[in-house]
Design a protein around this motif. Structure first.
Motif, mmCIF file in Angstrom:
data_model
loop_
_atom_site.group_PDB
_atom_site.id
_atom_site.type_symbol
_atom_site.label_atom_id
_atom_site.label_comp_id
_atom_site.label_asym_id
_atom_site.label_seq_id
_atom_site.Cartn_x
_atom_site.Cartn_y
_atom_site.Cartn_z
ATOM 1 N N ARG A 1 -6.180 -12.891 3.694
ATOM 2 C CA ARG A 1 -5.119 -11.913 3.932
ATOM 3 C C ARG A 1 -3.881 -12.300 3.131
ATOM 4 N N ALA B 1 -4.738 -5.816 6.110
ATOM 5 C CA ALA B 1 -3.880 -6.524 7.059
ATOM 6 C C ALA B 1 -4.673 -7.374 8.043
ATOM 7 N N LEU C 1 -5.067 -0.006 4.426
ATOM 8 C CA LEU C 1 -3.978 -0.857 4.922
ATOM 9 C C LEU C 1 -4.457 -1.746 6.066
ATOM 10 N N VAL D 1 1.966 -8.053 3.912
ATOM 11 C CA VAL D 1 1.278 -6.769 3.758
ATOM 12 C C VAL D 1 2.256 -5.661 4.144
ATOM 13 N N LYS E 1 -1.909 -0.863 12.626
ATOM 14 C CA LYS E 1 -2.557 -1.345 11.399
ATOM 15 C C LYS E 1 -2.539 -2.857 11.291
ATOM 16 N N GLY F 1 3.003 -1.498 4.255
ATOM 17 C CA GLY F 1 2.444 -0.154 4.224
ATOM 18 C C GLY F 1 3.546 0.887 4.084
ATOM 19 N N CYS G 1 0.029 -4.576 9.922
ATOM 20 C CA CYS G 1 0.747 -4.995 8.717
ATOM 21 C C CYS G 1 2.107 -5.578 9.090
ATOM 22 N N ASP G 2 2.757 -6.202 8.116
ATOM 23 C CA ASP G 2 4.033 -6.870 8.380
ATOM 24 C C ASP G 2 5.209 -5.901 8.336
ATOM 25 N N CYS H 1 0.847 -1.193 0.000
ATOM 26 C CA CYS H 1 0.000 0.000 0.000
ATOM 27 C C CYS H 1 0.882 1.242 0.000
ATOM 28 N N ARG I 1 2.704 0.556 12.314
ATOM 29 C CA ARG I 1 2.769 -0.878 11.997
ATOM 30 C C ARG I 1 1.985 -1.685 13.024
#
Length: 398
Positions: free
Chosen positions: A317, A311, A307, A321, A342, A323, A344-345, A270, A339
């Motif tokens: 999923r 995530a 995002l 992921v 959200k 961002g 995300c990884d 993203c 992080r």
């Protein structure tokens, strides 16, 4: 892998031809056979003896070689290869290709072949950005020809900008991808890019200064590594990459719908600069001043968090992921918090303060935030950032 493949390598005239010697060596190390072709101009920069010695084959130079032409050698040359690579591809040779001209061995081979073709353009920045070259590039890409690079940087002529031939590892990755053997072959990746435009009325909107350059470079780098890329882009200032599926949107809500429609995917990146808010009371007709001197009252509503939504999906999923966090202060702290918030990884964080020139500029300086900590990268061109991140994504999905 390129082992066992035959590459027809056309070397055109440009200072970047010196890189081609290393490309030949590395292709041979990987088990590929390289058949070299040189234009007359190329011989001004590197010698046929050097090219032949590295390739282990004689250099083809003359269209009117009577022995070979008795057997239509120029047609056999192009059709016996698994891939035709042009490195460097000059503005002149690209113009010939786009126009269907065939006045020397290189251009005749390119016109006579039905083998896939990969170009590595290299030229002065003004030549690369000239409308004629842009038109020719569009024609070639619409014909299905793959392109790797060029990159931005200092040039032999003393200028700076796009036009430097891609580095040898990038060209090798593009060759592997063209042969169906790139490290991301078989992977589907969704990339968002650009700003969003949130309407105020039919002619006005709220936006930001994102050009879409970084997301575009990343989609291009992922495709070069063999990925199937779905590129969801807002109204960006830069043209979209070639060789990817392009989905154009305007608003954040449209972008979310497009991303969800593109799933399932192996990864989602993203990179778009999505507006946090939209105007809840956007007008159906153009707003007019009423003479009172009072500004209209705009009611804002929060946009969906694309995002976080991706995530935190339960069923489909993406495995990875990623961002982006554009900050103006406390960059790493804000990115680490984002992080965690959200889900995300990874987060790719950068400082977009006006003094940095990053938003809308040609360079970027990022910090990659992962579960292992923060990794600061040096200031690089956006193409170089994209290539480095694409390789990291390939490693993570391996």
């Amino acid at each position: 892998m390129v082992s066992g493949k035959r590459i027809l390598l056309i070397v055109a005239g440009g200072i970047a031809a010196y890189k081609t010697l290393d490309l030949i060596r590395r292709l041979r190390e990987r088990g590929a056979a390289v058949t070299p072709v040189m234009t007359q101009a190329a011989e001004r920069f590197v010698t046929p003896l050097s090219v032949s010695a590295l390739a282990g084959e004689a250099v083809h130079r003359d269209l009117f070689d009577l022995t070979r032409e008795a057997e239509m050698g120029h047609i056999q040359l192009s059709r016996s290869a698994d891939l035709v690579v042009v490195a460097p591809a000059t503005a002149n040779l690209m113009a010939k290709m786009a126009g269907g001209l065939a006045d020397d061995l290189a251009s005749t081979l390119l016109l006579a072949t039905d083998t896939p073709v990969l170009l590595a353009p290299a030229m002065n920045v003004r030549m690369w950005t000239h409308p004629a070259t842009r038109r020719n590039l569009g024609v070639l890409q619409s014909d299905g020809i793959r392109v790797v690079g060029p990159n931005e940087g200092d040039m032999a002529c003393g200028e700076y900008g796009p036009g430097r031939m891609a580095e040898v590892p990038e060209i090798l990755s593009a060759i592997e991808a063209a042969l169906g053997a790139g490290p991301l072959a078989g992977r589907r990746i969704v990339v968002t890019s650009g700003p969003t435009h949130e309407p105020i009325d039919p002619v006005r909107y709220i936006a930001n200064r994102s050009s879409g350059a970084q997301g575009t470079a990343l989609a291009r780098a992922l495709a070069t590594l063999g990925a199937e890329v779905v590129f969801v882009t807002g109204p960006a200032a830069v043209p979209p990459p070639q060789g990817v599926e392009i989905v154009r949107v305007e608003t954040a809500r449209e972008m979310l719908a497009a991303v969800e429609a593109a799933l399932p995917a192996d990864a989602a990146v993203c990179a778009a600069a999505v507006a946090d808010w939209h105007v809840a009371n956007a007008a159906d007709q153009k707003m007019k001043k009423d003479g009172s001197g009072r500004a209209p009252v705009l009611d804002f509503a929060e946009n969906p968090d694309i995002l976080a939504r991706i995530a935190r999906r339960a069923e489909d999923r993406p495995r990875l992921v990623v961002g982006f966090a554009a900050e103006t202060h406390d960059v790493v702290a804000h990115a680490e918090a984002k992080r965690a918030r959200k889900g995300c990884d990874w987060i790719v964080a950068n400082d977009v303060s006006p003094a940095t020139g990053i938003m809308g500029g040609a360079e970027n300086e990022v910090t990659l935030i992962t579960g292992s900590g923060a990794e600061a990268w040096p200031r690089l061109s956006k193409d170089e950032v994209a290539q480095r991140l694409a390789r990291r994504i390939a490693e993570a999905l391996a």
